[in-house]
Design an enzyme around this catalytic site. Structure first.
Site, mmCIF file in Angstrom:
data_model
loop_
_atom_site.group_PDB
_atom_site.id
_atom_site.type_symbol
_atom_site.label_atom_id
_atom_site.label_comp_id
_atom_site.label_asym_id
_atom_site.label_seq_id
_atom_site.Cartn_x
_atom_site.Cartn_y
_atom_site.Cartn_z
ATOM 1 N N SER A 69 0.847 -1.192 0.000
ATOM 2 C CA SER A 69 0.000 0.000 0.000
ATOM 3 C C SER A 69 0.879 1.238 0.000
ATOM 4 O O SER A 69 2.095 1.139 -0.233
ATOM 5 C CB SER A 69 -0.964 -0.056 1.184
ATOM 6 O OG SER A 69 -1.981 0.903 1.000
ATOM 7 N N LYS A 73 2.820 1.669 -3.756
ATOM 8 C CA LYS A 73 2.029 1.079 -4.841
ATOM 9 C C LYS A 73 2.542 1.427 -6.242
ATOM 10 O O LYS A 73 2.457 0.607 -7.148
ATOM 11 C CB LYS A 73 0.566 1.548 -4.738
ATOM 12 C CG LYS A 73 -0.259 0.782 -3.744
ATOM 13 C CD LYS A 73 -1.642 1.388 -3.631
ATOM 14 C CE LYS A 73 -2.726 0.408 -3.906
ATOM 15 N NZ LYS A 73 -4.074 0.875 -3.586
ATOM 16 N N ASN A 94 -0.928 -3.628 -5.923
ATOM 17 C CA ASN A 94 -1.264 -3.761 -4.496
ATOM 18 C C ASN A 94 -1.093 -5.187 -3.992
ATOM 19 O O ASN A 94 -1.263 -5.446 -2.807
ATOM 20 C CB ASN A 94 -2.687 -3.255 -4.197
ATOM 21 C CG ASN A 94 -3.755 -4.252 -4.585
ATOM 22 O OD1 ASN A 94 -3.558 -5.055 -5.493
ATOM 23 N ND2 ASN A 94 -4.883 -4.204 -3.913
ATOM 24 N N ASP A 109 -7.779 -3.658 -6.641
ATOM 25 C CA ASP A 109 -8.817 -2.691 -6.237
ATOM 26 C C ASP A 109 -9.965 -2.652 -7.253
ATOM 27 O O ASP A 109 -11.144 -2.632 -6.878
ATOM 28 C CB ASP A 109 -8.219 -1.287 -6.102
ATOM 29 C CG ASP A 109 -7.212 -1.203 -4.971
ATOM 30 O OD1 ASP A 109 -7.498 -1.707 -3.884
ATOM 31 O OD2 ASP A 109 -6.133 -0.637 -5.194
ATOM 32 N N GLY A 136 -5.710 6.976 -7.158
ATOM 33 C CA GLY A 136 -5.404 5.553 -7.171
ATOM 34 C C GLY A 136 -6.641 4.674 -7.292
ATOM 35 O O GLY A 136 -6.681 3.778 -8.145
ATOM 36 N N ASP A 160 -7.195 19.582 -11.007
ATOM 37 C CA ASP A 160 -6.174 19.650 -9.960
ATOM 38 C C ASP A 160 -4.957 18.828 -10.374
ATOM 39 O O ASP A 160 -4.795 18.481 -11.548
ATOM 40 C CB ASP A 160 -6.758 19.175 -8.613
ATOM 41 C CG ASP A 160 -7.305 17.739 -8.695
ATOM 42 O OD1 ASP A 160 -7.022 17.044 -9.684
ATOM 43 O OD2 ASP A 160 -8.006 17.319 -7.759
ATOM 44 N N VAL A 234 -17.097 4.890 -3.343
ATOM 45 C CA VAL A 234 -15.990 4.046 -2.864
ATOM 46 C C VAL A 234 -15.661 4.338 -1.403
ATOM 47 O O VAL A 234 -14.967 3.568 -0.749
ATOM 48 C CB VAL A 234 -14.704 4.194 -3.717
ATOM 49 C CG1 VAL A 234 -14.965 3.786 -5.146
ATOM 50 C CG2 VAL A 234 -14.115 5.572 -3.624
ATOM 51 N N GLY A 257 -18.386 1.692 -0.189
ATOM 52 C CA GLY A 257 -17.074 1.148 -0.541
ATOM 53 C C GLY A 257 -16.655 -0.113 0.207
ATOM 54 O O GLY A 257 -15.593 -0.667 -0.064
HETATM 55 P P1 NAD Z 1 -6.134 9.907 -4.203
HETATM 56 O O1 NAD Z 1 -5.531 10.914 -3.302
HETATM 57 O O2 NAD Z 1 -5.248 9.048 -5.058
HETATM 58 O O3 NAD Z 1 -7.207 10.645 -5.197
HETATM 59 C C1 NAD Z 1 -7.954 11.723 -4.779
HETATM 60 C C2 NAD Z 1 -9.094 12.025 -5.773
HETATM 61 O O4 NAD Z 1 -10.007 12.897 -5.103
HETATM 62 C C3 NAD Z 1 -8.669 12.766 -7.040
HETATM 63 O O5 NAD Z 1 -9.489 12.358 -8.122
HETATM 64 C C4 NAD Z 1 -8.944 14.227 -6.678
HETATM 65 O O6 NAD Z 1 -9.125 15.046 -7.820
HETATM 66 C C5 NAD Z 1 -10.226 14.070 -5.874
HETATM 67 N N1 NAD Z 1 -10.508 15.174 -4.960
HETATM 68 C C6 NAD Z 1 -9.817 15.518 -3.858
HETATM 69 N N2 NAD Z 1 -10.406 16.593 -3.260
HETATM 70 C C7 NAD Z 1 -11.506 16.900 -4.016
HETATM 71 C C8 NAD Z 1 -12.512 17.895 -3.931
HETATM 72 N N3 NAD Z 1 -12.527 18.791 -2.938
HETATM 73 N N4 NAD Z 1 -13.470 17.914 -4.889
HETATM 74 C C9 NAD Z 1 -13.486 17.009 -5.887
HETATM 75 N N5 NAD Z 1 -12.544 16.046 -6.015
HETATM 76 C C10 NAD Z 1 -11.571 15.986 -5.095
HETATM 77 O O7 NAD Z 1 -7.056 9.010 -3.308
HETATM 78 P P2 NAD Z 1 -7.497 7.503 -3.530
HETATM 79 O O8 NAD Z 1 -6.507 6.603 -2.889
HETATM 80 O O9 NAD Z 1 -7.856 7.287 -4.951
HETATM 81 O O10 NAD Z 1 -8.796 7.449 -2.617
HETATM 82 C C11 NAD Z 1 -9.998 8.110 -2.992
HETATM 83 C C12 NAD Z 1 -11.126 7.601 -2.126
HETATM 84 O O11 NAD Z 1 -11.293 6.211 -2.363
HETATM 85 C C13 NAD Z 1 -10.900 7.755 -0.619
HETATM 86 O O12 NAD Z 1 -12.110 8.147 -0.055
HETATM 87 C C14 NAD Z 1 -10.555 6.356 -0.161
HETATM 88 O O13 NAD Z 1 -10.991 6.097 1.165
HETATM 89 C C15 NAD Z 1 -11.384 5.523 -1.126
HETATM 90 N N6 NAD Z 1 -10.845 4.183 -1.349
HETATM 91 C C16 NAD Z 1 -11.696 3.155 -1.162
HETATM 92 C C17 NAD Z 1 -11.262 1.862 -1.378
HETATM 93 C C18 NAD Z 1 -12.193 0.718 -1.161
HETATM 94 O O14 NAD Z 1 -11.743 -0.439 -1.154
HETATM 95 N N7 NAD Z 1 -13.474 0.972 -0.982
HETATM 96 C C19 NAD Z 1 -9.950 1.626 -1.823
HETATM 97 C C20 NAD Z 1 -9.095 2.715 -2.013
HETATM 98 C C21 NAD Z 1 -9.571 4.000 -1.765
#
Ligand code: NAD
Length: 290
Positions: A69, A73, A94, A109, A136, A160, A234, A257
């Site tokens: 993780s 990753k 992962n 994932d 991710g 962004d 998610v 999620g």
């Molecule tokens: P990351 O940091 O890689 O990606 C962040 C994403 O959020 C980007 O697309 C970014 O543009 C967007 N973002 C951030 N702030 C924002 C805002 N204010 N308005 C709109 N978009 C915004 O994060 P990640 O690892 O991809 O995780 C994203 C989410 O997925 C988290 O909530 C995490 O808990 C969840 N997640 C869930 C699982 C699961 O198994 N259910 C697995 C991994 C991640």
């Protein structure tokens, strides 16, 4: 545990930093015990600086594999021998599987997301989905959904630091799969409404809805949704985000999620052991409802 560990027990790791909060060791060890499989899963604090040595250690100890993780990753592929098609397209790993000294990197994932849909009787294959996100989690979902046969995908993200990643993902999907993907700016809410209206399924794959953005959503009001739409988030903490709450009020079928989290672990478990995780038992003991 003392009865379970023998001279034959095979070790599976989790390499990340920070890692002490992870629920993966409990999940996998419960599943090994339930099925009587002779494996043990332990978490190791490994960051980018110690990753190469940790992978050498995995090889030397003939460990069966490992989860990986953050922050490892997107860099661990350098130390592996092969990558699955999804891991190669995502640029992330992962799960590592050690087959007689050959290390293969997988990303589960997206598999977890697709299996959770299936487990919930949601069939998006051959249909159109709209998804928000370019990090991710989003990339893994988008690539796997395209590989599995989703027909069209409208991807939205804020302009962004993740925007370039979204452009790259769309390019790969269009070049390497049969899915047709288009990228839009999340600031264009008219377009978001139009694309959701034309989709079978809508997914939030960003951190919107969890701390520090708990209680928030970029979907302005209920007119963006309709009862036949499936809405997936998610995020799993909280179990019900502002988006899912709104979707339920409209009458949409929803999924949080937790299912993706469970099934990404289950996919890794099956890669290591050759056996499916006892899903209904795991849902029960981990109190997973999604
Ligand atoms: P990351 O940091 O890689 O990606 C962040 C994403 O959020 C980007 O697309 C970014 O543009 C967007 N973002 C951030 N702030 C924002 C805002 N204010 N308005 C709109 N978009 C915004 O994060 P990640 O690892 O991809 O995780 C994203 C989410 O997925 C988290 O909530 C995490 O808990 C969840 N997640 C869930 C699982 C699961 O198994 N259910 C697995 C991994 C991640």
């Amino acid at each position: 545990m003392a009865e379970r560990i023998t001279g034959h027990t095979e070790l599976i790791g989790l390499m990340a930093y920070p890692i002490r909060h992870s629920s993966s060791p409990a999940m996998h060890n419960e599943a090994f015990a339930k099925l009587g499989l002779d494996y043990a899963y332990l978490a190791f604090e490994v960051d980018n600086d110690s990753l190469e040595d940790a992978i050498k250690g995995l090889r030397a100890l003939k460990m069966k594999g490992s989860n990986v993780s953050m922050p490892n990753k997107t860099v661990v592929h350098k130390y592996l021998d092969k990558l699955s098609p999804a891991a190669e397209l995502c640029g992330a790993v992962n799960t590592i599987v050690n087959e007689d000294g050959v290390l293969t990197g997988h990303i589960t994932d997206g598999i977890g997301y697709m299996q959770a849909l299936k487990d919930n009787d949601i069939d998006v294959i051959g249909k159109k989905m709209t998804i928000v996100g370019a990090g991710g989690a989003a990339t893994a979902i988008e690539i796997q959904a395209a590989l599995d046969g989703v027909k069209e995908m409208s991807i939205f993200n804020a302009k962004d630091k993740f925007w370039a990643n979204a452009e790259e993902t769309v390019k790969k999907i269009n070049e390497r799969t049969d899915c047709k993907a288009v990228l839009y700016d999340l600031a264009d809410l008219d377009k978001l409404k139009e694309e959701i209206a034309d989709s079978f399924l809508f997914t939030n794959a960003t951190g919107m809805g969890m701390k520090p953005l708990e209680g928030q959503t970029y979907v302005p009001d209920k007119s963006f949704l309709r009862p036949e739409l499936i809405v997936v988030d998610v995020v799993y903490f909280p179990r019900e985000t502002a988006l899912l709450k709104m979707a339920k009020e409209v009458g949409c079928k929803t999924m949080n999620g937790l299912g993706m989290m469970l099934f990404q672990g289950s996919a890794a478990f099956e890669l290591w052991t050759g056996q499916p995780m006892p899903i209904e038992y795991m849902k029960d003991i981990l109190d997973i409802k999604y």
